[in-house]
Write an enzyme that holds these catalytic residues in place. Structure first.
Site, PDB file in Angstrom:
ATOM      1  CE  LYS A  22      -1.459   1.582   4.114  1.00 20.78           C
ATOM      2  NZ  LYS A  22      -1.228   2.978   4.505  1.00 20.78           N
ATOM      3  CG  ASN A  23       2.425   2.779   3.530  1.00 23.05           C
ATOM      4  OD1 ASN A  23       1.256   3.112   3.326  1.00 23.05           O
ATOM      5  ND2 ASN A  23       2.914   2.593   4.747  1.00 23.05           N
ATOM      6  CB  CYS A 126      -3.971  10.738  12.296  1.00 23.71           C
ATOM      7  SG  CYS A 126      -2.318  10.112  12.348  1.00 23.71           S
ATOM      8  NE  ARG A 131       1.337  10.547  10.135  1.00 25.08           N
ATOM      9  CZ  ARG A 131       0.844   9.576   9.380  1.00 25.08           C
ATOM     10  NH1 ARG A 131      -0.362   9.122   9.609  1.00 25.08           N
ATOM     11  NH2 ARG A 131       1.550   9.056   8.402  1.00 25.08           N
ATOM     12  CG  ASP A 316       4.243   1.814   9.269  1.00 18.16           C
ATOM     13  OD1 ASP A 316       3.929   2.682  10.114  1.00 18.16           O
ATOM     14  OD2 ASP A 316       4.307   2.047   8.047  1.00 18.16           O
ATOM     15  NE  ARG A 408      -6.587   4.462   6.061  1.00 18.20           N
ATOM     16  CZ  ARG A 408      -5.718   5.313   6.586  1.00 18.20           C
ATOM     17  NH1 ARG A 408      -5.829   5.661   7.845  1.00 18.20           N
ATOM     18  NH2 ARG A 408      -4.741   5.816   5.861  1.00 18.20           N
TER      19      ARG A 408
HETATM   20  C1  EPZ Z   1       4.789   7.195   6.015  1.00 16.38           C
HETATM   21  O1  EPZ Z   1       4.066   8.253   6.614  1.00 16.38           O
HETATM   22  C2  EPZ Z   1       3.875   5.979   6.020  1.00 16.38           C
HETATM   23  N1  EPZ Z   1       2.690   6.276   5.240  1.00 16.38           N
HETATM   24  C3  EPZ Z   1       3.515   5.612   7.459  1.00 16.38           C
HETATM   25  O2  EPZ Z   1       2.738   4.435   7.428  1.00 16.38           O
HETATM   26  C4  EPZ Z   1       4.809   5.344   8.219  1.00 16.38           C
HETATM   27  O3  EPZ Z   1       4.482   5.102   9.567  1.00 16.38           O
HETATM   28  C5  EPZ Z   1       5.746   6.545   8.129  1.00 16.38           C
HETATM   29  O4  EPZ Z   1       5.986   6.900   6.738  1.00 16.38           O
HETATM   30  C6  EPZ Z   1       7.112   6.305   8.776  1.00 16.38           C
HETATM   31  O5  EPZ Z   1       7.730   5.190   8.180  1.00 16.38           O
HETATM   32  C7  EPZ Z   1       2.703   6.145   3.914  1.00 16.38           C
HETATM   33  O6  EPZ Z   1       3.702   5.792   3.313  1.00 16.38           O
HETATM   34  C8  EPZ Z   1       1.446   6.416   3.189  1.00 16.38           C
HETATM   35  P1  EPZ Z   1       6.954  10.646   7.768  1.00 16.38           P
HETATM   36  P2  EPZ Z   1       4.570   9.746   6.508  1.00 16.38           P
HETATM   37  O7  EPZ Z   1       6.745  11.927   7.048  1.00 16.38           O
HETATM   38  O8  EPZ Z   1       5.257   9.943   5.222  1.00 16.38           O
HETATM   39  C9  EPZ Z   1       7.728  14.064  10.988  1.00 16.38           C
HETATM   40  C10 EPZ Z   1       0.948   3.032   8.035  1.00 16.38           C
HETATM   41  O9  EPZ Z   1       0.584   2.490   9.135  1.00 16.38           O
HETATM   42  N2  EPZ Z   1       7.390  15.061   9.949  1.00 16.38           N
HETATM   43  O10 EPZ Z   1       8.112   9.790   7.383  1.00 16.38           O
HETATM   44  O11 EPZ Z   1       3.448  10.622   6.840  1.00 16.38           O
HETATM   45  C11 EPZ Z   1       6.506  13.239  11.412  1.00 16.38           C
HETATM   46  O12 EPZ Z   1       5.698  13.938  12.317  1.00 16.38           O
HETATM   47  C12 EPZ Z   1       1.403   4.477   7.971  1.00 16.38           C
HETATM   48  O13 EPZ Z   1       0.913   2.430   6.958  1.00 16.38           O
HETATM   49  C13 EPZ Z   1       7.571  16.394  10.226  1.00 16.38           C
HETATM   50  O14 EPZ Z   1       8.000  16.773  11.316  1.00 16.38           O
HETATM   51  O15 EPZ Z   1       5.621   9.785   7.704  1.00 16.38           O
HETATM   52  C14 EPZ Z   1       7.161  12.006  11.978  1.00 16.38           C
HETATM   53  O16 EPZ Z   1       7.557  12.250  13.291  1.00 16.38           O
HETATM   54  C15 EPZ Z   1       1.183   5.223   9.238  1.00 16.38           C
HETATM   55  N3  EPZ Z   1       7.238  17.303   9.258  1.00 16.38           N
HETATM   56  C16 EPZ Z   1       8.411  11.830  11.092  1.00 16.38           C
HETATM   57  O17 EPZ Z   1       8.594  13.087  10.449  1.00 16.38           O
HETATM   58  C17 EPZ Z   1       6.783  16.936   8.029  1.00 16.38           C
HETATM   59  O18 EPZ Z   1       6.509  17.802   7.186  1.00 16.38           O
HETATM   60  C18 EPZ Z   1       8.287  10.767  10.030  1.00 16.38           C
HETATM   61  O19 EPZ Z   1       7.047  10.934   9.323  1.00 16.38           O
HETATM   62  C19 EPZ Z   1       6.622  15.559   7.762  1.00 16.38           C
HETATM   63  C20 EPZ Z   1       6.935  14.639   8.737  1.00 16.38           C
END
Ligand code: EPZ
Length: 430
Positions: A22-23, A126, A131, A316, A408
């Site tokens: 999915k991701n 969420c 996030r 995850d 999902r």
């Molecule tokens: C992706 O989310 C995945 N989703 C998530 O999977 C996964 O948990 C996550 O990466 C980490 O591996 C998809 O791929 C669709 P991030 P993403 O931006 O991209 C901070 C699941 O269960 N951050 O890597 O949204 C954020 O708050 C889902 O399948 C900022 O500070 O995650 C977090 O602490 C849930 N500012 C860290 O970075 C930003 O602008 C990593 O988040 C963006 C992120």
């Protein structure tokens, strides 16, 4: 609302075919907005997020055909999806879609790069944390976009097009890396992404973009260099296997004391998870099409772990491994470093008899001899599946409510587990 009923306590034995990731699929689908030609993706998983993203892409003007059938109604069959965004007719990604599925916000970079404007809803917080979107926004601003937050939307314009820039992410972000990577492909000049995320789903996206004509170096590293090109073209691409689904079913074998062969996947994708499983007492054998995971010994050992960006232990897979540790000998300290609120499963696991104490970002899990079934509530995708795993190990009946979270991201979960001998059924709610 549907729920899932499990009568647990049985070892699971059998074979599970892993679906496409999915991701990985979500950003690959969004990449279709970068070209007027057709992008065809195969090995797509049948999960709700894919249908949600199809509706979003269609309302931007794309036409989507799933295995020869139009998908306008949201119903879809088959695993191959062709998306043609010949013309972008609407640049708004509405709140109703993006709040349900954060990956919807990935359209911002591609829309800005292709047509110079985008109005994308902020996803909002969420269950697992706040996030924010600051890295996506500041990266695109460094490339020349002007972005205002108005009424909960990111209103972005790039009147003079996007220009290459040197962008550093802190912390590394999967979504921001994907958004900026896609935007940079059509920007003028060279973009360097420093401290880029290295997750395999990013490598999948780089490979697709390269097949579409993009000029990208550094995949698999934390420094991506993208030389912008004028146009990208259509292509055909197979989505990588779902590493989180692979790890989840690997734990299903270990937690129930059975043997499950996982096919259409690769052990290489979940090395950090396998290390913990082996230390905990499971056996893992690599095969040509995936891996075989078993636990023949009567007991498991507690193992400490900390979630980290790839190649570290994935966030995850934190909830699922916590479920396993609830019945291990001794204690396990599980530390979550990626999201600030990803222990929502703890009170629900406690309802099954788990002994877990949370101190800030760490959870101390003291193993118990046996979990006992109870009604529980799913809170997010991975928390939900950790309750399924715990329910499979527990004696008696576990009913997991609010399973739409599971739909999902896990394709035919009950069917796949039932094929290995699980007593699991969906109870359709009103
Ligand atoms: C992706 O989310 C995945 N989703 C998530 O999977 C996964 O948990 C996550 O990466 C980490 O591996 C998809 O791929 C669709 P991030 P993403 O931006 O991209 C901070 C699941 O269960 N951050 O890597 O949204 C954020 O708050 C889902 O399948 C900022 O500070 O995650 C977090 O602490 C849930 N500012 C860290 O970075 C930003 O602008 C990593 O988040 C963006 C992120």
């Amino acid at each position: 609302m549907d729920s899932i009923r499990i009568r647990g306590g049985k070892p699971l034995n059998g074979k599970i075919e892993i679906s496409g990731a999915k991701n990985a699929a979500l950003p690959l689908m969004v990449a279709s907005l970068l070209t007027e030609e057709t992008l065809t993706l195969s090995n797509l998983p049948h999960v709700a997020d894919i249908s949600t993203l199809i509706s979003l892409l269609c309302q931007h003007g794309a036409a989507a055909v799933m295995d020869g059938q139009m998908t306008g109604s949201g119903s879809c069959s088959g695993r191959s999806l062709s998306i043609t965004a010949a013309e972008i007719t609407n640049t708004e990604a509405p709140y109703d879609i993006v709040r349900k599925m954060r990956a919807g916000a990935l359209v911002m970079g591609p829309l800005l790069a292709r047509v110079g404007r985008a109005r994308v809803s902020l996803p909002g917080g969420c269950a697992i944390g706040t996030r924010p979107m600051n890295l996506h926004i500041s990266g695109l601003e460094q490339m020349g976009a002007k972005i205002d937050i108005v009424g909960g939307y990111m209103e972005a314009i790039a009147p003079n097009g996007l220009k290459g820039a040197e962008i550093r992410f802190e912390p590394a972000s999967v979504g921001a890396t994907e958004n900026l990577l896609m935007a940079a492909c059509l920007a003028e000049g060279t973009t360097v992404l420093e401290n880029a995320a290295r997750e395999p789903e990013i490598t999948d996206l780089v490979q697709l973009l390269r097949q579409m004509g993009a000029d990208i170096e550094g995949d698999g590293t934390d420094r991506l260099v993208i030389n912008g090109v004028r146009k990208l073209h259509g292509t055909q691409y197979r989505v990588m296997p779902d590493r989180i689904e692979t790890g989840t079913y690997a734990i299903a074998a270990a937690i129930t004391g059975g043997t499950i062969e996982l096919t259409n996947t690769s052990a290489d994708l979940i090395k950090s998870v396998i290390e913990v499983l082996i230390e905990a007492g499971a056996e893992v054998v690599e095969t040509e099409t995936g891996l075989i995971v078993s636990r023949t010994g009567p007991t498991l050992n507690g193992v400490d772990l900390m979630t980290l960006p790839y190649p570290g232990y994935p966030t995850d897979m934190q909830a699922q491994m916590m479920a396993l540790m609830t019945i291990a000998n001794g204690a396990a300290m599980i530390t979550e470093t990626i999201f600030e609120n990803r222990f929502m499963h703890v009170p629900e696991l406690a309802r099954l008899g788990a002994n877990i104490t949370v101190h800030g970002h760490s959870a101390l899990v003291r193993g118990v001899d046996q979990l006992v079934g109870a009604p529980v509530m799913a809170t997010d995708l991975r928390a939900s599946v950790s309750l399924v795993l715990a329910g499979l190990a527990a004696t008696g009946e576990t009913v997991i409510n609010r399973v739409y979270h599971l739909d999902r991201g896990y394709e035919r979960l009950e069917e796949k587990l039932a094929a290995c001998g699980a007593d699991i059924e969906r109870i359709t709610g009103s």
